[in-house]
Design a protein around this motif. Structure first.
Motif, PDB file in Angstrom:
ATOM      1  N   VAL A   8      49.738 -20.252   3.503  1.00  0.00           N
ATOM      2  CA  VAL A   8      49.060 -19.091   2.920  1.00  0.00           C
ATOM      3  C   VAL A   8      48.557 -19.493   1.536  1.00  0.00           C
ATOM      4  CG1 VAL A   8      49.338 -16.736   2.029  1.00  0.00           C
ATOM      5  CG2 VAL A   8      50.473 -17.421   4.172  1.00  0.00           C
ATOM      6  N   LYS A   9      47.289 -19.166   1.248  1.00  0.00           N
ATOM      7  CA  LYS A   9      46.728 -19.427  -0.083  1.00  0.00           C
ATOM      8  C   LYS A   9      45.928 -18.210  -0.521  1.00  0.00           C
ATOM      9  CE  LYS A   9      45.933 -21.822  -3.777  1.00  0.00           C
ATOM     10  NZ  LYS A   9      47.037 -22.126  -4.710  1.00  0.00           N
ATOM     11  N   GLN A  10      46.308 -17.675  -1.690  1.00  0.00           N
ATOM     12  CA  GLN A  10      45.674 -16.475  -2.219  1.00  0.00           C
ATOM     13  C   GLN A  10      45.015 -16.799  -3.556  1.00  0.00           C
ATOM     14  OE1 GLN A  10      46.179 -13.423  -0.528  1.00  0.00           O
ATOM     15  NE2 GLN A  10      44.890 -12.217  -1.894  1.00  0.00           N
ATOM     16  N   TYR A  11      43.750 -16.380  -3.721  1.00  0.00           N
ATOM     17  CA  TYR A  11      43.059 -16.488  -5.017  1.00  0.00           C
ATOM     18  C   TYR A  11      42.729 -15.069  -5.465  1.00  0.00           C
ATOM     19  CZ  TYR A  11      42.289 -21.411  -3.775  1.00  0.00           C
ATOM     20  OH  TYR A  11      42.457 -22.736  -3.412  1.00  0.00           O
ATOM     21  N   ALA A  12      43.475 -14.553  -6.442  1.00  0.00           N
ATOM     22  CA  ALA A  12      43.281 -13.167  -6.915  1.00  0.00           C
ATOM     23  C   ALA A  12      43.282 -12.231  -5.701  1.00  0.00           C
ATOM     24  CB  ALA A  12      42.005 -13.067  -7.733  1.00  0.00           C
ATOM     25  N   SER A  13      42.153 -11.535  -5.440  1.00  0.00           N
ATOM     26  CA  SER A  13      42.106 -10.585  -4.326  1.00  0.00           C
ATOM     27  C   SER A  13      41.644 -11.227  -3.017  1.00  0.00           C
ATOM     28  CB  SER A  13      41.166  -9.424  -4.671  1.00  0.00           C
ATOM     29  OG  SER A  13      39.847  -9.922  -4.904  1.00  0.00           O
ATOM     30  N   HIS A  14      41.349 -12.520  -3.048  1.00  0.00           N
ATOM     31  CA  HIS A  14      40.824 -13.197  -1.846  1.00  0.00           C
ATOM     32  C   HIS A  14      41.895 -14.075  -1.211  1.00  0.00           C
ATOM     33  CE1 HIS A  14      38.311 -15.401   0.901  1.00  0.00           C
ATOM     34  NE2 HIS A  14      38.583 -16.544   0.307  1.00  0.00           N
ATOM     35  N   LEU A  17      43.580 -18.656   2.977  1.00  0.00           N
ATOM     36  CA  LEU A  17      44.270 -19.126   4.183  1.00  0.00           C
ATOM     37  C   LEU A  17      45.381 -18.148   4.519  1.00  0.00           C
ATOM     38  CD1 LEU A  17      44.540 -22.897   3.222  1.00  0.00           C
ATOM     39  CD2 LEU A  17      43.092 -21.974   5.044  1.00  0.00           C
ATOM     40  N   ASP A  18      45.444 -17.757   5.782  1.00  0.00           N
ATOM     41  CA  ASP A  18      46.402 -16.739   6.190  1.00  0.00           C
ATOM     42  C   ASP A  18      47.233 -17.249   7.373  1.00  0.00           C
ATOM     43  OD1 ASP A  18      47.802 -14.453   6.651  1.00  0.00           O
ATOM     44  OD2 ASP A  18      46.074 -13.184   7.092  1.00  0.00           O
ATOM     45  N   ASP A  19      48.405 -17.814   7.057  1.00  0.00           N
ATOM     46  CA  ASP A  19      49.356 -18.268   8.075  1.00  0.00           C
ATOM     47  C   ASP A  19      48.737 -19.307   9.009  1.00  0.00           C
ATOM     48  OD1 ASP A  19      51.898 -18.298   9.228  1.00  0.00           O
ATOM     49  OD2 ASP A  19      51.339 -16.811  10.741  1.00  0.00           O
ATOM     50  N   VAL A  20      48.156 -20.347   8.421  1.00  0.00           N
ATOM     51  CA  VAL A  20      47.481 -21.396   9.197  1.00  0.00           C
ATOM     52  C   VAL A  20      48.463 -22.535   9.486  1.00  0.00           C
ATOM     53  CG1 VAL A  20      45.675 -23.169   9.141  1.00  0.00           C
ATOM     54  CG2 VAL A  20      45.194 -20.855   8.313  1.00  0.00           C
ATOM     55  N   PRO A  53      50.094 -24.652  -1.833  1.00  0.00           N
ATOM     56  CA  PRO A  53      50.093 -23.391  -1.073  1.00  0.00           C
ATOM     57  C   PRO A  53      50.990 -22.356  -1.733  1.00  0.00           C
ATOM     58  CG  PRO A  53      51.519 -24.996  -0.002  1.00  0.00           C
ATOM     59  CD  PRO A  53      50.856 -25.716  -1.144  1.00  0.00           C
ATOM     60  N   ASP A  54      50.687 -21.086  -1.496  1.00  0.00           N
ATOM     61  CA  ASP A  54      51.562 -20.010  -1.968  1.00  0.00           C
ATOM     62  C   ASP A  54      52.758 -19.844  -1.037  1.00  0.00           C
ATOM     63  OD1 ASP A  54      49.875 -19.377  -4.145  1.00  0.00           O
ATOM     64  OD2 ASP A  54      48.539 -18.314  -2.782  1.00  0.00           O
ATOM     65  N   GLN A  55      52.515 -20.123   0.246  1.00  0.00           N
ATOM     66  CA  GLN A  55      53.600 -20.103   1.229  1.00  0.00           C
ATOM     67  C   GLN A  55      53.348 -21.221   2.231  1.00  0.00           C
ATOM     68  OE1 GLN A  55      54.265 -16.246   3.121  1.00  0.00           O
ATOM     69  NE2 GLN A  55      53.490 -15.213   1.295  1.00  0.00           N
ATOM     70  N   GLY A  56      54.419 -21.657   2.916  1.00  0.00           N
ATOM     71  CA  GLY A  56      54.290 -22.691   3.924  1.00  0.00           C
ATOM     72  C   GLY A  56      54.478 -24.079   3.341  1.00  0.00           C
ATOM     73  N   GLU A  57      54.367 -25.082   4.223  1.00  0.00           N
ATOM     74  CA  GLU A  57      54.553 -26.461   3.785  1.00  0.00           C
ATOM     75  C   GLU A  57      53.697 -27.403   4.616  1.00  0.00           C
ATOM     76  OE1 GLU A  57      58.560 -27.752   4.445  1.00  0.00           O
ATOM     77  OE2 GLU A  57      58.456 -27.494   6.624  1.00  0.00           O
ATOM     78  N   VAL A  58      53.484 -28.598   4.061  1.00  0.00           N
ATOM     79  CA  VAL A  58      52.774 -29.669   4.765  1.00  0.00           C
ATOM     80  C   VAL A  58      53.710 -30.869   4.846  1.00  0.00           C
ATOM     81  CG1 VAL A  58      50.770 -31.193   4.777  1.00  0.00           C
ATOM     82  CG2 VAL A  58      50.546 -28.860   3.886  1.00  0.00           C
TER      83      VAL A  58
END
Length: 301
Positions: A8-14, A17-20, A53-58
């Motif tokens: 998950v990657k969030q930039y302000a209100s955008h 990436l959502d649970d990819v 990322p804000d959440q998740g891992e690689v």
């Protein structure tokens, strides 16, 4: 080689990436596809550790992605990233040393690649003196020079004429044959069909399709055929049980595009029309990656 887990990657209100989640196998060419703004570049920046990322891992070769992996990755961004006033040879040498090569080894490899790609006379040229395609060649050499395990190419054929695009495709295939794994981000679906083993399609920050290219194309087959023939002008009259999608004239012959029902076969179609026409060609319409891309994105939107 690379396991992307629930990113998950969030930039302000955008939300970019959502649970990819993705799995990229070692030694494969993996196509990362999607329309502009889908989230592809955000994912690439996470893999190359430009952002986190804000959440998740690689995971890279089973280990959580860390700074030690940077030297094992080569990245060709879509944007030009060269110093315009710097000489080409000096610049590629500098970039190679940043990746851990000695001056001697880097110089040797640069000369090899420059000769191979017909860039031998470019050593003392400046970037600003090169065309867009020539600059892209320089960046490609800088990307692969340190022989990374994972090579990420973002629109690698941008600015190339057909001849140089073919040369770079051949080099990609040769490097892949030697064991390099590729992530290949592009809008050119013809290149995807030529090069990629597997793909993932991202749209509006979510993964909406992934798998082997051949399997996906097989999945989207829809029992459609082109029939080229001589004889009765309107086959709709003699084969009313079959859905005719399109009619035209092809190289002087009549031609129809027919979509069969799941319980209908090409043999049944031929049996129905052969008493009236002479068939010169029957060809199944296999959907291209471009067709599938457009269909899936339209469905999602």
């Amino acid at each position: 080689m690379l396991q992307v887990n629930n990113i998950v990657k969030q930039y302000a209100s955008h939300r970019a990436l959502d649970d990819v989640s993705l799995t990229i196998e070692k030694g494969k060419i993996f196509g990362l596809l999607g329309p502009n703004g889908a989230g592809k570049t955000s994912l690439i920046r996470i893999i190359t550790q430009i952002t986190a990322p804000d959440q998740g891992e690689v995971l890279f070769n089973g280990k959580r992605l860390n700074s030690d992996h940077i030297a094992q990755i080569g990245y060709l961004p879509e944007e030009r990233g060269l110093y315009k006033k710097m000489e080409i040879g000096e610049q590629v040498l500098y970039l190679a040393k940043l990746k851990g090569l000695s001056t001697q080894e880097a110089t040797k490899r640069i000369k090899h690649w420059f000769e191979k790609l017909e860039m031998g006379s470019w050593w003392n040229k400046k970037v600003e003196d090169l065309s867009k395609g020539m600059q892209q060649k320089v960046q490609f050499v800088a990307t692969v020079l340190h022989e990374p395990e994972l090579i990420i190419l973002d629109e690698p054929f941008s600015g190339f004429d057909p001849v140089n695009a073919a040369i770079i495709k051949d080099e990609i295939l040769e490097l892949n044959k030697k064991g390099a794994t590729f992530i290949f981000s592009t809008h050119h679906m013809e290149s995807v069909e030529e090069l990629c083993d597997n793909i993932a399609l991202i749209n509006r920050s979510k993964k909406i399709l992934d798998g082997a290219v051949d399997d996906i194309k097989e999945q989207y087959r829809n029992n459609t055929f082109w029939v080229e023939y001589h004889g009765v002008h309107d086959l709709k009259q003699v084969a009313p049980a079959f859905e005719v999608l399109e009619t035209d004239i092809y190289k002087g012959n009549s031609r129809i595009k027919v979509q069969l029902q799941p319980d209908q076969s090409a043999n049944q179609l031929l049996s129905a029309i052969l008493p009236y026409v002479s068939v010169s060609r029957l060809e199944e319409v296999i959907p291209t990656m471009n067709d599938i891309f457009i269909e899936k994105v339209k469905q999602k939107n």
